[in-house]
Write a protein that holds these residues in place. Structure first.
Motif, PDB file in Angstrom:
ATOM      1  N   ALA A 104     -42.102   9.028  10.917  1.00 54.68           N
ATOM      2  CA  ALA A 104     -41.483   8.197  11.947  1.00 54.68           C
ATOM      3  C   ALA A 104     -41.684   8.920  13.265  1.00 54.68           C
ATOM      4  O   ALA A 104     -41.115   9.989  13.483  1.00 54.68           O
ATOM      5  CB  ALA A 104     -40.005   7.974  11.663  1.00 54.68           C
ATOM      6  N   SER A 105     -42.512   8.371  14.129  1.00 53.40           N
ATOM      7  CA  SER A 105     -42.908   9.071  15.350  1.00 53.40           C
ATOM      8  C   SER A 105     -42.295   8.430  16.575  1.00 53.40           C
ATOM      9  O   SER A 105     -42.414   7.218  16.787  1.00 53.40           O
ATOM     10  CB  SER A 105     -44.435   9.068  15.470  1.00 53.40           C
ATOM     11  N   ARG A 106     -41.621   9.252  17.372  1.00 54.14           N
ATOM     12  CA  ARG A 106     -41.060   8.789  18.648  1.00 54.14           C
ATOM     13  C   ARG A 106     -42.046   9.011  19.788  1.00 54.14           C
ATOM     14  O   ARG A 106     -42.107   8.244  20.722  1.00 54.14           O
ATOM     15  CB  ARG A 106     -39.768   9.545  18.957  1.00 54.14           C
ATOM     16  N   GLN A 107     -42.787  10.098  19.700  1.00 52.86           N
ATOM     17  CA  GLN A 107     -43.780  10.399  20.707  1.00 52.86           C
ATOM     18  C   GLN A 107     -44.777  11.379  20.106  1.00 52.86           C
ATOM     19  O   GLN A 107     -44.526  12.000  19.086  1.00 52.86           O
ATOM     20  CB  GLN A 107     -43.138  11.009  21.952  1.00 52.86           C
ATOM     21  N   ARG A 108     -45.916  11.492  20.731  1.00 52.87           N
ATOM     22  CA  ARG A 108     -46.967  12.369  20.234  1.00 52.87           C
ATOM     23  C   ARG A 108     -46.652  13.805  20.631  1.00 52.87           C
ATOM     24  O   ARG A 108     -46.513  14.107  21.823  1.00 52.87           O
ATOM     25  CB  ARG A 108     -48.314  11.942  20.814  1.00 52.87           C
ATOM     26  N   VAL A 109     -46.510  14.690  19.633  1.00 52.40           N
ATOM     27  CA  VAL A 109     -46.128  16.070  19.924  1.00 52.40           C
ATOM     28  C   VAL A 109     -47.275  17.050  19.689  1.00 52.40           C
ATOM     29  O   VAL A 109     -47.163  18.223  20.032  1.00 52.40           O
ATOM     30  CB  VAL A 109     -44.906  16.494  19.085  1.00 52.40           C
ATOM     31  N   MET A 110     -48.373  16.576  19.075  1.00 45.96           N
ATOM     32  CA  MET A 110     -49.529  17.433  18.851  1.00 45.96           C
ATOM     33  C   MET A 110     -50.748  16.844  19.530  1.00 45.96           C
ATOM     34  O   MET A 110     -50.781  15.659  19.889  1.00 45.96           O
ATOM     35  CB  MET A 110     -49.812  17.591  17.348  1.00 45.96           C
ATOM     36  N   SER A 111     -51.790  17.658  19.674  1.00 44.79           N
ATOM     37  CA  SER A 111     -53.023  17.172  20.287  1.00 44.79           C
ATOM     38  C   SER A 111     -53.723  16.166  19.380  1.00 44.79           C
ATOM     39  O   SER A 111     -54.471  15.311  19.844  1.00 44.79           O
ATOM     40  CB  SER A 111     -53.959  18.344  20.589  1.00 44.79           C
ATOM     41  N   ILE A 112     -53.501  16.269  18.062  1.00 43.99           N
ATOM     42  CA  ILE A 112     -54.046  15.283  17.137  1.00 43.99           C
ATOM     43  C   ILE A 112     -52.949  14.274  16.799  1.00 43.99           C
ATOM     44  O   ILE A 112     -51.763  14.587  16.847  1.00 43.99           O
ATOM     45  CB  ILE A 112     -54.598  15.934  15.853  1.00 43.99           C
ATOM     46  N   ASN A 113     -53.369  13.079  16.462  1.00 43.63           N
ATOM     47  CA  ASN A 113     -52.422  12.031  16.117  1.00 43.63           C
ATOM     48  C   ASN A 113     -52.134  12.096  14.618  1.00 43.63           C
ATOM     49  O   ASN A 113     -53.037  11.942  13.796  1.00 43.63           O
ATOM     50  CB  ASN A 113     -52.999  10.664  16.488  1.00 43.63           C
ATOM     51  N   LEU A 114     -50.896  12.344  14.248  1.00 38.64           N
ATOM     52  CA  LEU A 114     -50.524  12.491  12.852  1.00 38.64           C
ATOM     53  C   LEU A 114     -50.033  11.167  12.285  1.00 38.64           C
ATOM     54  O   LEU A 114     -49.213  10.488  12.899  1.00 38.64           O
ATOM     55  CB  LEU A 114     -49.424  13.550  12.709  1.00 38.64           C
ATOM     56  N   ASN A 115     -50.542  10.822  11.096  1.00 36.34           N
ATOM     57  CA  ASN A 115     -50.144   9.611  10.413  1.00 36.34           C
ATOM     58  C   ASN A 115     -50.044   9.906   8.922  1.00 36.34           C
ATOM     59  O   ASN A 115     -50.374  11.011   8.465  1.00 36.34           O
ATOM     60  CB  ASN A 115     -51.174   8.492  10.647  1.00 36.34           C
ATOM     61  N   VAL A 116     -49.608   8.918   8.160  1.00 35.76           N
ATOM     62  CA  VAL A 116     -49.624   9.053   6.707  1.00 35.76           C
ATOM     63  C   VAL A 116     -51.055   9.335   6.262  1.00 35.76           C
ATOM     64  O   VAL A 116     -51.996   8.664   6.676  1.00 35.76           O
ATOM     65  CB  VAL A 116     -49.096   7.764   6.039  1.00 35.76           C
TER      66      VAL A 116
END
Length: 248
Positions: free
Chosen positions: A112-124
Motif C-alpha cells: 500500500a503506497s502513499r508516495q514513492r520513497v525509493m528511486s525504483i518503483n516497488l510493486n507486488v
C-alpha cells in the motif's frame, strides 16, 4: 523431476529489471545451457505468448504475469493482509509492504503506497536483496542462525551506500540484535534517503510466514519516530494477523 520444465523456468528467471531484453547468447551464458537448447525454450515461450522476439532479442510479455497472479490468487495471505496494509498506510501516511523470502532476496506480495520513497518503483512482485532490506533482515533474524548465515554467504553483498553492512560477522550480530528486540530498522543502507522498519508476521501456529514494513523518507522521519510512532502500528497488525491467519 521434469528437466524441460526446470530449464524453462531458469530461462524465464533470467529476465529481470536490469535485463528486460536478451539475445540467445545472453540466456545461454546466464543459464549455463547450450545455445540450441535456449533457442528452443525461448521459441516455445514465444509460441505460447509468454515472450516476444524481434529477430534478435527476446522479451517477456504481460502474459507472464499469469504465473505470478496464480500464486496471489491461491495464497490467502496477500488477500488477508492487503486491507490491513491499506488501513495502516492511511493511519501512518507512509508506504507499507509485506514480503516473503525467496533465496537471497525478498519478494513483495502486498503493498500500500502513499508516495514513492525509493528511486525504483516497488510493486507486488518486486525483489530486493535480503541482506540490506528491513524485511529481509527481519526474516533472516527469525530463522536458525546457521541457515541465515548460509544464505548471506551465498548472496552478493555490494555496499549500496556508505552505510550498508556487508560483512558476515557484523550482519550476524545485527540479526541477533533484531531477534532480541523483535524488529529491524534500516537507516539508509538500501538507498540514501530511505529509512524503514520491519518485523516478522506469524500465522496462528507461531510460524514466521512473511515480513511487514513501513518505509519513509529519512528527511521527514527520524529513527526515533520509527520506533515511537510506527512500531506500535506494526505490532498491532502483527497481533491481528496472528489471530486470523491459518494456512492450509
Amino acid at each position: 523431476m521434469v528437466g524441460g520444465l526446470i530449464k524453462g523456468l531458469r530461462v524465464i528467471e533470467t529476465f529481470d529489471r536490469d535485463h528486460p531484453r536478451l539475445a540467445i547468447s545472453d540466456v545461454a551464458r546466464e543459464t549455463d545451457m547450450d545455445r540450441a537448447t535456449c533457442r528452443r525454450l525461448l521459441l516455445t515461450l514465444v509460441s505460447l505468448g509468454y515472450a516476444e522476439h524481434d529477430g534478435k532479442f527476446f522479451k517477456l510479455t504481460p502474459r507472464i504475469l499469469r504465473l505470478g497472479y496464480s500464486y496471489l490468487h491461491t495464497a490467502s495471505l496477500p488477500s488477508i493482509v492487503q486491507p490491513l496494509l491499506e488501513q495502516m498506510s492511511r493511519e501512518t501516511e507512509e508506504s507499507c509492504s509485506v514480503s516473503v523470502l525467496d533465496g537471497q532476496s525478498i519478494v513483495y506480495i502486498a503493498r500500500a503506497s502513499r508516495q514513492r520513497v525509493m528511486s525504483i518503483n516497488l510493486n507486488v512482485g518486486s525483489r530486493l536483496p535480503a541482506y540490506c532490506s528491513s524485511m529481509g533482515r527481519a526474516l533472516l533474524a527469525f530463522m536458525p542462525p546457521d541457515q541465515a548465515r548460509k544464505l548471506l554467504e551465498k548472496a552478493s553483498r555490494p555496499a549500496l551506500t556508505a552505510k550498508t553492512i556487508t560483512e558476515i560477522l557484523p550482519l550476524m550480530a545485527e540479526l541477533a540484535k533484531i531477534k532480541r528486540q523483535g524488529y529491524a530498522i534500516i537507516d539508509e543502507e538500501l538507498e540514501l534517503g530511505l529509512r524503514s522498519i520491519a518485523l516478522p508476521l506469524y500465522d496462528n501456529r507461531g510460524n514466521v510466514v512473511a515480513a511487514l514494513n513501513i518505509g519513509a523518507q529519512a528527511a521527514r522521519v527520524s529513527v526515533k519516530k520509527m520506533r515511537d510512532s510506527f512500531l506500535p502500528h506494526l505490532l498491532h497488525l502483527q497481533a491481528d494477523l496472528r489471530q486470523v491467519y491459518a494456512p492450509d
